[in-house]
Design an enzyme around this catalytic site. Structure first.
Site, PDB file in Angstrom:
ATOM      1  N   GLU A  76      10.082  60.392  51.027  1.00 50.64           N
ATOM      2  CA  GLU A  76      11.287  60.780  51.751  1.00 50.64           C
ATOM      3  C   GLU A  76      12.527  60.595  50.892  1.00 50.64           C
ATOM      4  O   GLU A  76      13.450  61.412  50.940  1.00 50.64           O
ATOM      5  CB  GLU A  76      11.399  59.999  53.059  1.00 50.64           C
ATOM      6  CG  GLU A  76      10.277  60.297  54.037  1.00 50.64           C
ATOM      7  CD  GLU A  76      10.123  61.784  54.356  1.00 50.64           C
ATOM      8  OE1 GLU A  76      11.035  62.576  54.038  1.00 50.64           O
ATOM      9  OE2 GLU A  76       9.072  62.161  54.901  1.00 50.64           O
ATOM     10  N   HIS A 132      14.683  70.280  51.413  1.00 49.61           N
ATOM     11  CA  HIS A 132      13.971  69.007  51.590  1.00 49.61           C
ATOM     12  C   HIS A 132      12.471  69.255  51.773  1.00 49.61           C
ATOM     13  O   HIS A 132      11.639  68.643  51.097  1.00 49.61           O
ATOM     14  CB  HIS A 132      14.552  68.277  52.811  1.00 49.61           C
ATOM     15  CG  HIS A 132      13.918  66.961  53.131  1.00 49.61           C
ATOM     16  ND1 HIS A 132      14.501  65.762  52.824  1.00 49.61           N
ATOM     17  CD2 HIS A 132      12.744  66.663  53.737  1.00 49.61           C
ATOM     18  CE1 HIS A 132      13.709  64.776  53.225  1.00 49.61           C
ATOM     19  NE2 HIS A 132      12.629  65.304  53.794  1.00 49.61           N
ATOM     20  N   GLU A 133      12.132  70.165  52.659  1.00 46.35           N
ATOM     21  CA  GLU A 133      10.712  70.414  52.944  1.00 46.35           C
ATOM     22  C   GLU A 133      10.021  71.064  51.743  1.00 46.35           C
ATOM     23  O   GLU A 133       8.857  70.778  51.465  1.00 46.35           O
ATOM     24  CB  GLU A 133      10.546  71.284  54.198  1.00 46.35           C
ATOM     25  CG  GLU A 133      11.222  70.738  55.458  1.00 46.35           C
ATOM     26  CD  GLU A 133      10.914  69.286  55.757  1.00 46.35           C
ATOM     27  OE1 GLU A 133       9.799  68.833  55.440  1.00 46.35           O
ATOM     28  OE2 GLU A 133      11.814  68.592  56.287  1.00 46.35           O
TER      29      GLU A 133
HETATM   30 ZN   LIG Z   1      10.868  64.464  54.522  1.00 48.44          ZN
END
Ligand SMILES: [Zn+2]
EC number: 3.4.11.2
Length: 1036
Positions: free
Chosen positions: A473, A450-451
């Site tokens: 996001e 994710h990062e």
């Molecule tokens: Zn995020």
């Protein structure tokens, strides 16, 4: 950022979903926190009494601070504390509680919330937001920076006194370009004391000259502005540099530049300094233009003592000795242009492991406190291949020479994607295969992926404003699955997506109090409330839908041109839609008269989602298909909901010749269409299934005949239907039943085939949906019958999988076993409880043998051994908790200790969780609370505690925590409980303002539960009776 969801949440049975990723300090409006206030007080007194007073008692300090010129007068501080009730409370932390009434006076200037102001935006003309009477009204105030100046480059020098009094000596230079002539320079600033006499403004080209005279220094605490009023105007197109010295403070509030503590292997207390800036906290570390579109390059200097090391976004180019003995400056290379919220620094004595990506482009380092460093091995292993996979996926190289990842003991979110220096909480980056469960491993790789995805989506191309946060996001939350799939291809994560994201957010998004993923926000409180499950999981789900209707090639082509066009800049969702539309029209995957924007606006600008109802003709070959917003309860406002319509990509297949792989829209249902007819379906003896692979963000309902055909197919050969669609059928049927759109008789009949089901995702879906019934029944006379039914479903699964774990089994088999055991024990299946107690006792007798309990089974064993045990079992866990060096083990024990049935132990546990220095980190207190609230015995206790101790808890966090309210009230289903909840909100209206949406959701959920009990409790009791699960007492 990544949600601070717990590692166990992948398998959590309680069905409550940690929605808040990070919440920001409610006292945003004040720019001085208590700690800085104290420091400031010291300054002010020292200025009056002894000018040379050594404020930095422990800190060697060369620069002279002229205290007289402090920008803030004490009057200003007092003003701000009076205007903000929260400040009043924080200031009085050593005094007794202030009654709510006393705290709630004063002006409360806040901003126009999207909930109440829709017409004023040009972005979202079609939104149909409900202005509920329960939502607070915000006054309007513009907190955006003026647009006259554009920052180009920052030089930031910081000297944090980590082992001193936590002060920070700072210096900043910001070079800016003038877009419009102006007499003012406005910067963001919070919790910082500037030194007025050092503030200097000079034109580039004449930096050594006299500079421009600053006529007045002004503070605007509400907006967190510092304004330099100049005697003469800054000239258009010219460049100037503002420089100043300032004083900051390493706070313990987990935001800005803050401190974190841990104990070394030999028990020594150590401190490190670390940053968390997203969304609006860079201004707490240094004065800056703290908005995401004001990108600039950064050149950082960090001072440290020689026994520590420092890291920042870029590599160190030189280390320069300072005059102070034992201190050096680390000078970092100038960064690429980036937003302030992505700047990061860490000063610590951590150790690291180094590797490089396969293409040798990027040096990759993982950092942790020394005793935990070997737990970083898995992140080190998966990080580099995921990074290179994303380079390929996005068709864009990672632009920095290095990537650091560091596990921080005290961390508010799950992780933060700072460019080149990703920070994590320990459980999100560290994994020990001997101690941690398979789900912990998946959590680590998910957060890492994710990062890393954010390095492109978010860092390289950044939303112009927080309104488009969901794009960041949602993308990272979707693409993380692609990253995991690349390094762990056997884990079937693309199947898990439906379980972990789509189904989870469906339940939140079926409330009236949901919100559109794209909403206008202004105030920091509103921005922080955006970091919720809707932005992440719905964002990810609709991006996945788009990926499927556009096809993989088109989707990636559009992404790639978008990233290329906007790199190092900012964009809005419309920019992405444009690039995807171009790609779709080139590839012919969308008709030329249809754009991605037309479709996606209906999903991003309005909340909720549709249920598609399919009614087939008598011969089966055609069907009328209608769309309507799906709500669990259609209440008074439902009329406005009828106006909600979407562009729905319809995919379907029939039982005569099924193909579940064609996930491009076969038919588009337009947002102007309520009813359409579809032809060429199979004859009436064959079922049809809509929403293949559940790639569409919608539910599907059928006529009874088609439901029956599906139930028959599942019973005769369920494998004919794709795994994800089996999960979809279960989830849709049960939720449609909850919403009174399908009979529970039908929905529960779907469960009849489960005995033959072997796959995890349908099983988990089935069990998760039963959790709701269990929750609602738990305090009713019908519980015994329901429990027998649940045991009938689960005991065969339990028996088949056994209590003996095998970590070499396929991942989803391990998950399935864990789920079956958790439930069997939860339903008090004797064999399960005995096994748990015996194995735990064995461990207590051999406390140093850590291999007695398989990591996958620990949660269940700990919880249920403690639940059937007493003080001895509990204390053993507490001691293990204190001694453990592994984050995931610690939180597992924390959760398990909430399972005891001893009321006094639960009370003691709640008390210590919210007291400082109890051994429980602030970031983990909610976990204790959540565990107590999830326990049948602890639930009333948790709710009472929350009401009684509200002020203490508020003080503890310095803000309201919506997740505590959510977990305490998750199974509320009576009118009395609703009354209590409303009273609670009334009493704490002011405190709850920053989480008002979450509170509204909790109230709505309670109302829904009450309505559900009224219309369904007896229906299910009757169904159980009819099917032989009655526990009715005889009366003869
Ligand atoms: Zn995020």
């Amino acid at each position: 950022m990544t949600a601070s969801r717990g590692v166990g949440d992948l398998l959590a049975m309680e069905g409550s979903h940690p929605d808040h990723v990070i919440t920001f300090d409610k006292s945003k409006g004040c720019y001085v926190s208590r700690s800085v206030g104290v420091l400031l007080g010291v300054f002010f007194v020292s200025a009056l009494v002894v000018t040379g007073l050594l404020v930095f008692y422990y800190a060697p300090q060369k620069r002279d601070l002229h205290h007289e010129s402090l920008l803030l007068s004490s009057t200003q501080v007092t003003q701000s504390t009076e205007r903000k009730p929260i400040m009043g409370r924080r200031r009085s932390s050593n005094s007794t509680k202030i009654p709510a009434s006393a705290r709630s006076n004063g002006t409360n200037k806040r901003l126009a919330g999207s909930r109440t102001k829709v017409t004023s935006t040009t972005r979202a003309p079609t939104i149909l937001l409900n202005t509920t009477t329960e939502a607070p009204l915000h006054e309007e105030m513009n907190v955006r920076l003026p647009r006259a100046l554009k920052p180009l480059h920052y030089l930031v020098k910081l000297q944090p006194f980590i082992s001193g009094n936590f002060s920070i000596l700072g210096y900043v230079e910001v070079e800016m370009e003038v877009l419009e002539p102006t007499f003012n320079i406005t910067l963001h600033i919070a919790d910082i004391i500037t030194k007025n006499e050092t503030i200097r403004v000079a034109a580039v080209g004449d930096l050594e000259g006299l500079g421009l005279k600053v006529r007045k220094h002004e503070y605007d605490p509400e907006r967190q502005f510092y304004v330099a009023h100049l005697e003469e105007a800054l000239q258009q197109s010219h460049k100037y540099v503002l420089s100043m010295e300032f004083l900051g403070y390493l706070n313990d509030q987990l935001h800005g530049f803050y401190r974190s503590n841990y104990r070394d292997a030999d028990g020594t207390e150590k401190t490190l300094a670390v940053t968390q800036f997203q969304a609006t906290d860079a201004r707490r570390a240094f004065p800056c233009f703290d908005e995401p579109s004001l990108k600039a390059t950064f050149e950082v200097y960090l001072a440290r003592t020689t026994n520590m090391s420092s890291i920042s976004n870029m590599p160190i180019i030189e280390t320069i000795p300072m005059e102070e003995e034992g201190w050096v400056w680390d000078h970092y290379d100038t960064s690429v242009p980036m937003s302030t919220y992505l700047v990061a620094f860490v000063v610590s004595d951590f150790a690291s492991l180094t590797t490089t990506t396969a293409n040798n482009h990027t040096v990759f380092r993982v950092w942790a406190r020394e005793p935990a460093l070997q737990q970083a091995e898995y992140s080190r292993l998966v990080g580099p291949p995921i990074l290179t996979h994303f380079e390929d996926y996005f068709n864009q190289s990672y632009p920095l020479p290095k990537q650091d990842m560091i596990a921080i003991p005290d961390f508010s979110a799950g992780a933060m994607e700072n460019w080149g220096l990703i920070t994590y909480r320990e459980t999100a980056m560290l994994y020990d295969p001997r101690v941690s469960a398979a789900s912990n491993k998946q959590y680590v790789v998910a957060v890492v992926a994710h990062e890393l995805a954010h390095q492109w989506f978010g860092n390289l191309v950044t939303p112009r404003w927080w309104t488009d946060l969901w794009l960041n996001e949602g993308f990272a939350s979707y693409v993380e699955y692609i990253g995991i799939n690349h390094v762990e291809p056997t884990w079937q994560v693309m199947e898990q997506f439906v379980l972990n994201e789509v189904q989870v957010v469906f339940s939140l998004d079926s409330l009236e109090s949901s919100h559109p993923i794209s909403i206008p926000v202004v105030h920091p409180d509103e921005i922080s409330e955006l970091f919720d499950r809707i932005s992440y999981a719905k964002g990810a789900s609709i991006i996945r839908m788009m990926n499927h209707f556009l096809t993989e090639d088109t989707f990636r082509k559009g992404l790639s041109t978008y990233l290329d066009a906007f790199k190092y800049g900012n964009a809005e969702q419309d920019d992405l839609w444009e690039h995807l539309t171009q790609a779709a029209h080139q590839d012919g995957t969308l008709p030329l008269d249809l754009t991605v924007k037309t479709i996606m606006d209906t999903w991003t600008l309005q909340m909720g989602y549709p249920v598609i109802t399919v009614e087939r003709s008598p011969d089966g070959t055609s069907a009328s298909v209608s769309q309507e917003r799906f709500l669990l309860v259609k209440e008074g406002d439902f009329k406005s909901s009828e106006e909600y319509k979407w562009w729905v990509p319809l995919t379907y297949t029939g039982g005569d010749d099924s193909n579940f792989n064609e996930t491009r829209a076969k038919v588009w249902m337009k947002d102007t269409e309520t009813l359409i007819t579809i032809q060429s379906l199979p004859t009436k003896d064959h079922w049809v299934i809509f929403n293949l692979q559940e790639t569409g963000y919608y539910r599907v309902n059928y006529d009874n005949h088609n439901w029956n055909l599906l139930i028959q197919q599942l019973l005769t050969d369920h494998t004919v239907i794709a795994t994800i669609n089996r999960a979809q059928i279960i989830d849709d049927a049960m939720n449609l039943a909850r919403a009174d759109q399908v009979a529970y008789d039908t929905a529960l009949e779907v469960y009849n085939y489960l005995g033959q089901e072997t796959e995890y995702v349908p099983w988990a879906t089935a069990i998760n949906n039963l959790a709701y019934l269990k929750d609602m029944f738990s305090r009713t006379g019908g519980y015994g019958a329901l429990k027998n039914y649940l045991l009938d479903i689960l005991v065969p699964l339990y028996n088949m999988l056994g209590f003996i774990d095998s970590q070499s089994d396929p991942l989803l088999d391990q998950y399935k076993r864990q789920k079956a055991l958790t439930w069997a024990c939860e339903l008090e299946h004797q064999d399960c409880l005995q096994n748990a107690a015996a194995i735990y006792a064995h461990w207590m007798n051999n406390p140093d043998n850590s291999s007695i309990i398989s990591p996958n089974l620990k949660s269940t064993v700990y919880c249920h051994a403690i639940s059937v045990g007493g003080e001895k079992e509990w204390n053993f866990a507490w001691n293990k908790y204190l001694k453990s060096n592994v984050g995931s083990e610690k939180i597992r024990l924390l959760s398990a200790m909430g399972c005891t049935k001893q009321v006094w132990i639960l009370s003691r546990y709640l008390e210590i969780a919210f007291s400082p220095d109890s051994g429980i980190r602030k970031q983990d207190a909610f976990r204790v609370f959540g565990a107590v609230a999830a326990n049948e015995v602890g639930r009333p206790l948790a709710w009472t505690f929350l009401q009684d101790q509200w002020d203490t808890i508020f003080e503890f966090y310095g803000k309201a925590k919506s997740r505590l309210i959510k977990s305490a009230t998750s199974s509320f289903n009576s009118v009395q409980q609703l009354k209590e909840l409303r009273l609670f909100r009334r009493e704490h209206l002011q405190d709850l303002e920053s989480v008002s949406r979450s509170v509204q959701q909790v109230i709505e959920r309670t109302k829904i539960n009450i309505a559900w009990m009224t219309s369904n409790y007896q229906v299910i009791v009757n169904w159980l009776h009819k099917n032989g699960y009655s526990t009715k007492l005889s009366n003869a």
